[in-house]
Design a protein around this motif. Structure first.
Motif: not given
Length: 462
Positions: A255-279
């Motif tokens: 469950r925590i691992d699934g929530c980790r995916s949600i966190v990463l997607r949220w971060l990707s929504s707040r960064l431009d695609p290239l910056s998100a890729k680097h992160v």
């Protein structure tokens, strides 16, 4: 040796065979291979090697970079498919918004080489793009996950787009990606508003908007922030309790691992695609480099000839060379993975009563643990910093090798304690800098890597 430019064949087996024959004839007529300098980190030219304890801090920027042999005349490239993908029409993800990154992913996962680059380059990029696609889509939908129906169609469309650009058609299998990976899994939160009400979003963004490529794997500033956010949303709405988390049961971890995916997607929504890729790539590379991906065959023959007091030096080293040859047929690995592999194999042999440092005794190097290429059968260790394969219309596909000299594989200490790359007191072999001597040696001795061409042909004909 700095790197090797790899060719992507056409889909026709006959054309692939013709390619190999052309390369064979070319090799017979050409004595020298053109060698040119190539930046170690083309995308992030200001970055230095991720594991600073492996690279002298003061020498990386000032010294020449590793060298890449040009492996084919430019008229033979490119070998990309330009077919139009057949999309379902039922996926709402905006693929065109990240078109350039999808092209990067296609190059990283080119059909003939995806299995060989899967662990280090292809799969981390393939998975990062899925996170970015959903994250960018959430700006319009407000959702950080797809439902099961959408997940099926979107993963299929994503695969079709990549395949139309020359990528492998088996990436779901190679990278172990399933439609479920695009959903919320067992995480109780997938709505942006609910997510932001549950966590300190400004704190999370501050920790992760600029991931330190050198120190993140040891400091874990961004990773700790992601873990904290994932834990908080896992506790929401009838999810886990604090006691559940402390029990470390598999279903709770899931469950925590699934929530980790949600966190990463949220971060990707707040960064431009290239910056998100680097992160995303820098975070994932911490996991990539912490474990050896190789499968070790049975060590009976090595222990038979090298165990206890070595009676026959030639027989021992012959057995060791034969054993290592099996490792060299698996995949390309990073320099840090090679250290992990050398440590694991050494410990395995020590438990089987091999007390002599046979790495030194038989001149086993770190490169011996990676895939071998070229007529000189020289291994290529990829840099531990995230990297991509590169495409140039005139010279084809290339990727960067990090080592340009033979570095002795370190024999494990008698204590058997695992090497910690974050322990600054640990003495590890330094990576050599490229010098003018290396240039002369490469220009004189390196030939076309027909092994790569033959590998392509065999894969096409199988």
């Amino acid at each position: 040796m700095g790197g090797h430019e790899l060719l992507h064949p056409t889909s026709s087996p006959f054309a692939a065979l013709l390619l190999f024959l052309c390369l064979l004839e070319f090799c017979c007529k050409v004595d020298d291979v053109i060698v040119h300098g190539f930046p170690l980190h083309q995308i992030d030219s200001g970055l230095i090697e991720e594991k600073s304890i492996l690279v002298p801090d003061t020498s990386l920027i000032s010294t020449p970079q590793p060298f890449i042999p040009l492996l084919a005349p430019s008229p033979m490239t490119p070998f990309f498919s330009n077919s139009t993908p057949k999309l379902s029409g039922r996926c709402t993800l905006n693929f065109s918004a990240v078109d350039s990154l999808i092209s990067t992913t296609a190059v990283d996962c080119l059909s003939s080489f995806a299995p060989l680059l899967a662990n280090v380059i292809c799969c981390p990029q393939f998975q990062a793009m899925l996170v970015i696609l959903i994250g960018q889509s959430s700006k319009n939908t407000g959702m950080l996950a797809l439902d099961s129906t959408q997940a099926n169609y979107c993963l299929l469309d994503y695969q079709q787009i990549l395949e139309s650009r020359g990528a492998s058609g088996n990436l779901e299998q190679i990278c172990s990606i399933h439609p479920l990976n695009l959903t919320e899994g067992s995480c109780p939160v997938n709505d942006i508003s609910e997510f932001e009400s549950a966590i300190d979003s400004s704190k999370l963004l501050l920790a992760c908007e600029r991931v330190d490529a050198v120190n993140e794997c040891c400091s874990q500033i961004c990773q700790n922030a992601i873990r904290e956010a994932a834990t908080k949303i896992a506790l929401r709405d009838g999810g886990l309790t604090s006691m559940d988390i402390s029990n470390n049961l598999p279903e709770h971890y899931s469950r925590i691992d699934g929530c980790r995916s949600i966190v990463l997607r949220w971060l990707s929504s707040r960064l431009d695609p290239l910056s998100a890729k680097h992160v995303l790539r820098r975070i994932s590379n911490c996991n990539v480099n912490e474990a050896c991906p190789l499968v070790f065959p049975d060590t009976t023959k090595v222990t038979e000839y090298c165990g206890n007091r070595i009676k026959n030096n030639t027989a021992c080293c012959s057995a060791m060379d034969n054993y290592v040859s099996h490792l060299q047929k698996q995949s390309f690995i990073t320099n840090l993975q090679a250290l992990d592999c050398a440590s694991l194999l050494g410990l395995k042999l020590q438990k089987m009563n091999v007390t002599t440092n046979i790495y030194s005794f038989c001149q086993i190097t770190l490169k011996d643990f990676s895939l071998q290429v070229g007529s000189q059968e020289s291994g290529c260790l990829l840099p531990s910093l995230p990297s991509d394969a590169m495409f140039d219309p005139s010279s084809g596909i290339s990727f960067t090798c990090d080592l340009n000299d033979n570095i002795a594989a370190p024999w494990p200490s008698a204590s058997g304690a695992p090497t910690s790359f974050c322990n600054k007191s640990v003495n590890l072999p330094e990576l050599p800098a490229a010098t003018s001597a290396h240039i002369a040696e490469n220009e004189k001795d390196m030939k076309l890597p027909l092994l790569i061409a033959l590998l392509v042909v065999l894969q096409m004909l199988s």
